[in-house]
Write a protein that holds these residues in place. Structure first.
Motif, PDB file in Angstrom:
ATOM      1  N   GLY A   1      28.684  11.006   6.249  1.00 23.96           N
ATOM      2  CA  GLY A   1      29.753  10.142   6.740  1.00 23.96           C
ATOM      3  C   GLY A   1      30.855  10.899   7.459  1.00 23.96           C
ATOM      4  N   GLY A   2      30.662  12.155   7.688  1.00 25.11           N
ATOM      5  CA  GLY A   2      31.681  12.972   8.339  1.00 25.11           C
ATOM      6  C   GLY A   2      32.284  13.956   7.354  1.00 25.11           C
ATOM      7  N   HIS A   3      33.105  14.814   7.846  1.00 21.65           N
ATOM      8  CA  HIS A   3      33.681  15.880   7.038  1.00 21.65           C
ATOM      9  C   HIS A   3      35.015  15.492   6.390  1.00 21.65           C
ATOM     10  CE1 HIS A   3      30.853  19.075   8.203  1.00 21.65           C
ATOM     11  NE2 HIS A   3      30.721  18.345   9.288  1.00 21.65           N
ATOM     12  N   LEU A   4      35.518  14.310   6.683  1.00 18.41           N
ATOM     13  CA  LEU A   4      36.842  13.927   6.203  1.00 18.41           C
ATOM     14  C   LEU A   4      36.957  13.989   4.683  1.00 18.41           C
ATOM     15  CD1 LEU A   4      39.682  12.939   6.801  1.00 18.41           C
ATOM     16  CD2 LEU A   4      38.800  10.604   6.722  1.00 18.41           C
TER      17      LEU A   4
ATOM     18  N   LEU B   1      28.078  14.954   3.601  1.00 16.55           N
ATOM     19  CA  LEU B   1      28.581  15.161   4.958  1.00 16.55           C
ATOM     20  C   LEU B   1      28.070  14.123   5.953  1.00 16.55           C
ATOM     21  CD1 LEU B   1      28.334  19.050   5.168  1.00 16.55           C
ATOM     22  CD2 LEU B   1      30.320  17.633   4.631  1.00 16.55           C
TER      23      LEU B   1
ATOM     24  N   ARG C   1      35.263  15.710   2.502  1.00 20.10           N
ATOM     25  CA  ARG C   1      35.223  17.101   2.041  1.00 20.10           C
ATOM     26  C   ARG C   1      36.535  17.811   2.367  1.00 20.10           C
ATOM     27  NH1 ARG C   1      35.365  20.555  -0.998  1.00 20.10           N
ATOM     28  NH2 ARG C   1      34.455  22.579  -0.707  1.00 20.10           N
ATOM     29  N   GLN C   2      37.109  17.527   3.520  1.00 16.57           N
ATOM     30  CA  GLN C   2      38.371  18.142   3.902  1.00 16.57           C
ATOM     31  C   GLN C   2      39.505  17.659   3.002  1.00 16.57           C
ATOM     32  OE1 GLN C   2      38.450  16.994   7.999  1.00 16.57           O
ATOM     33  NE2 GLN C   2      37.354  18.819   8.676  1.00 16.57           N
TER      34      GLN C   2
END
Length: 147
Positions: free
Chosen positions: A92-95, A90, A97-98
């Motif tokens: 680097g951001g949630h992108l 996470l 994982r999303q």
């Protein structure tokens, strides 16, 4: 969203509860032996709080099973490893994982539609479409009349 880390913490708590029950203690009894608040015992057993290695060593002593201290420490190490892994994912951001979740939704949609056919609109995209709502309102007759 349940994570591997949370699942591992709940599993560790269940193991602590099982050891306590095998020792014939209730939550209050082990709390008194350890000099802890009853709420700490509850949080550890339900996986709402991560124990320290010292907490686990004391627990093993309190239930009369010092032989399981190494097992509990190993479970804690695994839990901490999962937590660090999740944090790295996470960072680097949630992108990313999303996108994994959206890909799962798409494959589920394809399977639900009978297999390999082309999907005109992914499930996730349909979920994000704004809804258009038309609502007709009528004013009651007695309110339409003037004074």
């Amino acid at each position: 969203m349940s994570t591997d880390h949370q699942s591992a913490r709940v599993a560790l708590g269940a193991r602590l509860r099982m050891l306590r029950a095998e020792a014939g203690l209730d939550g209050q009894g082990i709390a008194e032996r350890l000099g802890w608040q009853r709420s700490k015992v509850s949080r550890l057993e339900t996986g709402k709080q991560t124990p320290t290695s010292e907490d686990l060593r004391q627990w093993a002593q309190a239930v009369g099973r010092p032989d399981v201290a190494d097992e509990l420490a190993g479970r804690l190490t695994g839990l901490e490893t999962r937590y660090r892994s999740m944090r790295r994912q996470l960072a680097g951001g949630h992108l990313a994982r999303q996108e994994v979740g959206v890909a799962g939704d798409r494959s589920h949609h394809v399977a639900a539609c009978g297999g390999g056919g082309a999907v005109s609109r992914p499930v996730a995209e349909r979920r994000l479409r704004p809804a258009r709502v038309h609502r007709e309102q009528r004013v009651p007759a007695d309110l339409r009349r003037g004074p």
